[in-house]
Design a protein around this motif. Sequence first.
Motif, short mmCIF file in Angstrom:
data_model
loop_
_atom_site.label_atom_id
_atom_site.label_comp_id
_atom_site.label_asym_id
_atom_site.label_seq_id
_atom_site.Cartn_x
_atom_site.Cartn_y
_atom_site.Cartn_z
N VAL A 52 40.95 43.01 42.02
CA VAL A 52 40.96 43.68 40.73
C VAL A 52 40.56 45.27 41.29
O VAL A 52 39.60 45.32 41.87
N GLN A 109 34.08 41.48 33.77
CA GLN A 109 35.36 41.03 34.53
C GLN A 109 34.83 39.86 35.48
O GLN A 109 35.62 38.99 35.57
N ALA A 139 50.19 47.96 39.72
CA ALA A 139 50.03 46.52 40.19
C ALA A 139 51.09 45.88 41.32
O ALA A 139 50.99 45.51 42.26
N MET A 159 45.16 36.23 34.97
CA MET A 159 44.91 36.16 36.28
C MET A 159 43.82 35.19 36.63
O MET A 159 43.94 34.56 37.57
N TYR A 177 45.70 42.77 40.47
CA TYR A 177 45.51 43.25 39.23
C TYR A 177 45.41 44.82 39.08
O TYR A 177 44.71 45.38 39.81
N SER A 178 46.34 45.30 38.14
CA SER A 178 45.81 46.74 37.66
C SER A 178 46.45 46.47 36.06
O SER A 178 47.14 46.06 35.50
N ARG A 179 45.71 47.69 35.31
CA ARG A 179 46.04 47.56 33.92
C ARG A 179 47.24 48.18 33.88
O ARG A 179 48.13 48.16 32.70
N SER A 223 51.22 48.34 35.08
CA SER A 223 52.37 47.59 35.71
C SER A 223 52.64 47.93 37.13
O SER A 223 52.94 47.29 38.03
N PHE A 235 49.26 41.13 38.25
CA PHE A 235 49.05 40.92 36.84
C PHE A 235 48.44 42.34 36.30
O PHE A 235 48.03 42.90 36.84
N THR A 236 48.93 42.16 34.88
CA THR A 236 48.16 43.33 33.88
C THR A 236 47.34 42.67 33.05
O THR A 236 46.89 43.52 32.12
N ASP A 237 47.24 41.38 32.82
CA ASP A 237 46.32 40.64 31.95
C ASP A 237 45.13 39.80 32.95
O ASP A 237 45.54 38.96 33.48
N LEU A 238 43.95 40.39 32.51
CA LEU A 238 42.89 39.79 33.36
C LEU A 238 42.53 38.35 32.91
O LEU A 238 42.51 37.48 33.92
#
Length: 328
Positions: free
Chosen positions: A7, A79, A39, A58, A32-34, A36, A52-55
């Motif tokens: 993350v 998180q 990420a 993930m 992961y990153s907010r 796209s 992923f963009t949705d924690l």
Amino acid sequence: MINLGTVGTGWITESFIEAAKLSGKLTLKGVYSRTSDKAKDLAHKYNAEYFFTDLEEMAKSPELEAVYIASPNSVHFEQAITFLRNKKHVICEKPIFSNSEELEEAYQIAEDNGVYLFEAIRNIHTPNFRILKEKLNLAGNLRSAMLPYIQYSSRYDSFLRGESPNIFTSTYSGGALVDLGVYPLYLAVGLFGEPQKVTYHPVILSSGVDGSGTLVLEYQDFVCTILCSKISHSVIPCEIHGEKGTFLLEDAAPISEIKLIDSHTKESEILSVAQEEKNMVYECINIADIIETNDDNQYEKLKNMSKIVLRITEEARKQNNIVFGVER
């Protein structure tokens, strides 16, 4: 091999990914990153199968066993518990959380879900730290220690221009002590244990956090002084003073060189060994070993250190009315 997710997309995340690969014990599966594009780019760069963009998505992924978190300090807790509740081991970059209440709750959630929670702190896992701890008695009775970590931050320039970099704001649980001071503080706690008394003398910035400060740890027979700053620079080494000799450390992290100087003859001896340039590899190896072997003894030692360090930084902030956004 433990399947790893990350993350955060900063340089520290990339450093951990490279160290994880070097360890031979962790393999990157997802990032992961907010954003796209960020990420996707990071996943492509390090050959991760998933991004992923949705924690929550993930956290629920069956492809991941452990997650490394390197996001802004203030969101570490939220998180981390998301992953812990989904039975993922969590390796959270220092400072692990904003306060002891968050830490205790997270440890309990980890235990309830049969997983481990680690604070990522590279210097205490290195071969040279182990050498220093084993050889500490060569200095005789300890009388004082001076452990600086003073490094000018380029983000301070942004702060001076009127911007609000995360690390210089209380909103994101920032400040010099929790960001840089934790390195020499971990060194002190790892070598000397929990102090009897703590006092902190910070330089408070207009944002309400410390830009620099002097942390004094009082032990039964000696005092350890920690200097930390993100608004100035220094090249002075760390020193630990005993009646028989003085340890001279080139730096607090990653402890690249250890020299012992005899108090009487003034002769010096190098005790350190060469270490991997990607020095986060040692924490990767140790953490993976604990997970793979269920080494609860070593885990409890790391937990105890994290608790002591956080209690100290919390007390230091309390003395100076440094209140983080998550505490208001």
